[in-house]
Design an enzyme around this catalytic site. Structure first.
Site, PDB file in Angstrom:
ATOM      1  N   LYS A 235       0.643  -1.110  -0.115  1.00  0.00           N
ATOM      2  CA  LYS A 235      -0.137  -0.048  -0.032  1.00  0.00           C
ATOM      3  C   LYS A 235       0.982   1.479   0.016  1.00  0.00           C
ATOM      4  CE  LYS A 235      -4.196  -1.796   0.657  1.00  0.00           C
ATOM      5  NZ  LYS A 235      -5.015  -2.444   1.594  1.00  0.00           N
ATOM      6  N   ARG A 269      -3.666  -9.981   4.795  1.00  0.00           N
ATOM      7  CA  ARG A 269      -3.683 -10.111   3.533  1.00  0.00           C
ATOM      8  C   ARG A 269      -2.862  -9.632   2.765  1.00  0.00           C
ATOM      9  NH1 ARG A 269      -6.021  -6.758  -0.445  1.00  0.00           N
ATOM     10  NH2 ARG A 269      -7.672  -7.704  -1.844  1.00  0.00           N
TER      11      ARG A 269
HETATM   12  N1  HH2 Z   1      -7.242  -3.937   0.460  1.00  0.00           N
HETATM   13  C1  HH2 Z   1      -7.693  -4.010  -0.915  1.00  0.00           C
HETATM   14  C2  HH2 Z   1      -8.724  -4.825  -1.120  1.00  0.00           C
HETATM   15  N2  HH2 Z   1      -9.582  -5.376  -0.431  1.00  0.00           N
HETATM   16  N3  HH2 Z   1      -9.891  -6.050   1.719  1.00  0.00           N
HETATM   17  C3  HH2 Z   1      -9.676  -6.094   3.278  1.00  0.00           C
HETATM   18  N4  HH2 Z   1     -10.380  -6.902   4.196  1.00  0.00           N
HETATM   19  N5  HH2 Z   1      -8.748  -5.384   3.466  1.00  0.00           N
HETATM   20  C4  HH2 Z   1      -7.756  -4.594   2.594  1.00  0.00           C
HETATM   21  O1  HH2 Z   1      -6.904  -3.874   3.165  1.00  0.00           O
HETATM   22  C5  HH2 Z   1      -7.940  -4.591   1.200  1.00  0.00           C
HETATM   23  C6  HH2 Z   1      -9.339  -5.403   0.912  1.00  0.00           C
HETATM   24  C7  HH2 Z   1      -6.903  -3.230  -1.992  1.00  0.00           C
HETATM   25  O2  HH2 Z   1      -5.871  -4.223  -2.264  1.00  0.00           O
HETATM   26  P1  HH2 Z   1      -5.720  -5.064  -3.717  1.00  0.00           P
HETATM   27  O3  HH2 Z   1      -6.730  -5.847  -3.771  1.00  0.00           O
HETATM   28  O4  HH2 Z   1      -4.373  -5.276  -4.149  1.00  0.00           O
HETATM   29  O5  HH2 Z   1      -6.192  -3.576  -4.787  1.00  0.00           O
HETATM   30  P2  HH2 Z   1      -7.715  -3.701  -5.596  1.00  0.00           P
HETATM   31  O6  HH2 Z   1      -8.762  -3.196  -4.815  1.00  0.00           O
HETATM   32  O7  HH2 Z   1      -7.271  -2.162  -6.335  1.00  0.00           O
HETATM   33  O8  HH2 Z   1      -7.598  -4.610  -6.611  1.00  0.00           O
END
Ligand code: HH2
Length: 290
Positions: A235, A269
């Site tokens: 992040k 995660r």
């Molecule tokens: N962060 C992201 C997405 N989903 N869910 C939870 N529970 N906690 C988090 O910190 C979280 C999440 C963002 O990360 P990423 O999936 O890599 O990005 P994107 O949403 O752009 O696909």
């Protein structure tokens, strides 16, 4: 056909069946941090957008994370856009991305969580074998999500979120107030307390400083008496301290997750399962030798 779950050398007996009664209790009973591996079947995720949109690549990546020791595979087909610029994805498009991937991923034998903001997508994914709902709006945006969770009797991750960051905000107070509202919604829908995980939502509606604060003061959220999840992986707050592009933030992600666990996180995660599993094993070995 269900494939046997791959294990790393030296890793034995930790696989949890994908859809099992008391899934959350069994994951939390592993006696070590639970590792949730990220599978983004999206063109636009902030770190790995476009890499796993192709179903075969997505399945290969899921298989790899399972082999590296992921305890949960978190599959998302709509970028949550923690840093703004949300591009709304229709239910149909989200399902079109999930459908060729979800059955094969659930067949790997690792519990799958569905990262969606839509109740209709959640219901379809849970019916297709997903075992956990991950809602980045903590049951507060699509009010039907709470009903879907209650009907399926599955664990739910309630994540803190805000439309926009406010640097003047007491972020811990805001997270506590948000969780209190979400838990009220969950109670009214009939979701059992022992099916709930709380997540401070690193990077969501927070300044980099507030994201760091949420990890530093995570232990304050233990007062809810519920398991905590932290998703610091790659992040932007990492870049604010030590400038690096998303795929070069693995050191910062691991440091964050180790300290999050020290402060009470039960689940992390991550995009980088092998490095995270290794870090936790080494930390446990060193702690054990004290
Ligand atoms: N962060 C992201 C997405 N989903 N869910 C939870 N529970 N906690 C988090 O910190 C979280 C999440 C963002 O990360 P990423 O999936 O890599 O990005 P994107 O949403 O752009 O696909």
């Amino acid at each position: 056909m269900t494939e046997a779950r791959a294990t790393l050398p030296g890793q034995t007996g930790t696989a949890i069946p994908p859809k099992t009664p008391n899934l959350l209790a069994r994951l939390l009973g592993l006696g070590r941090p639970v590792v949730m591996g990220i599978l983004n079947v999206t063109p636009d995720s902030f770190s790995d957008g476009g890499r796993f949109l192709d179903p075969q690549r997505a399945l290969d990546h899921a298989r790899r994370m399972a082999g590296e020791g992921a305890d949960i595979l978190d599959i998302g087909a709509e970028s949550t856009r923690p840093y703004g610029g949300a591009v709304a994805v229709s239910r149909e498009e989200e399902m079109r991305r999930l459908e060729p991937v979800l059955p094969a991923v659930t067949a790997l034998g690792v519990p799958v969580s569905i990262d969606t903001m839509k109740a209709s997508v959640a219901a379809a994914a849970l019916a297709a074998g997903a075992a956990i709902l991950n809602d980045v709006w903590g049951l507060q945006r699509d009010r039907d999500l709470a009903r879907v969770v209650a009907e399926h009797g599955v664990p739910v991750v309630i994540m803190h979120n805000r439309e926009a960051a406010d640097p003047a905000l007491d972020i811990m107070a805001d997270i506590v107030a948000f969780f209190t509202r979400s838990l009220d919604i969950a109670d009214r829908a009939g979701i059992a307390r022992d099916q709930i995980v709380l997540d401070p939502g690193i990077g969501f509606g927070k300044t980099p400083t507030q994201s760091i604060t949420a990890i530093a003061r995570l232990s304050e959220l233990r007062s809810f008496g519920l398991p905590l999840l932290v998703g610091a992986s790659r992040k932007r707050f990492i870049d604010s301290v030590s400038p690096a592009s998303p795929d070069q933030r693995i050191g910062g992600s691991i440091a964050s997750h180790l300290l999050a666990v020290e402060n009470g996180a039960a689940i992390v995660r991550t995009h980088d399962v092998a490095a995270t599993v290794q870090a936790f094993r080494i930390a446990a070995a060193i702690r054990g030798a004290r």
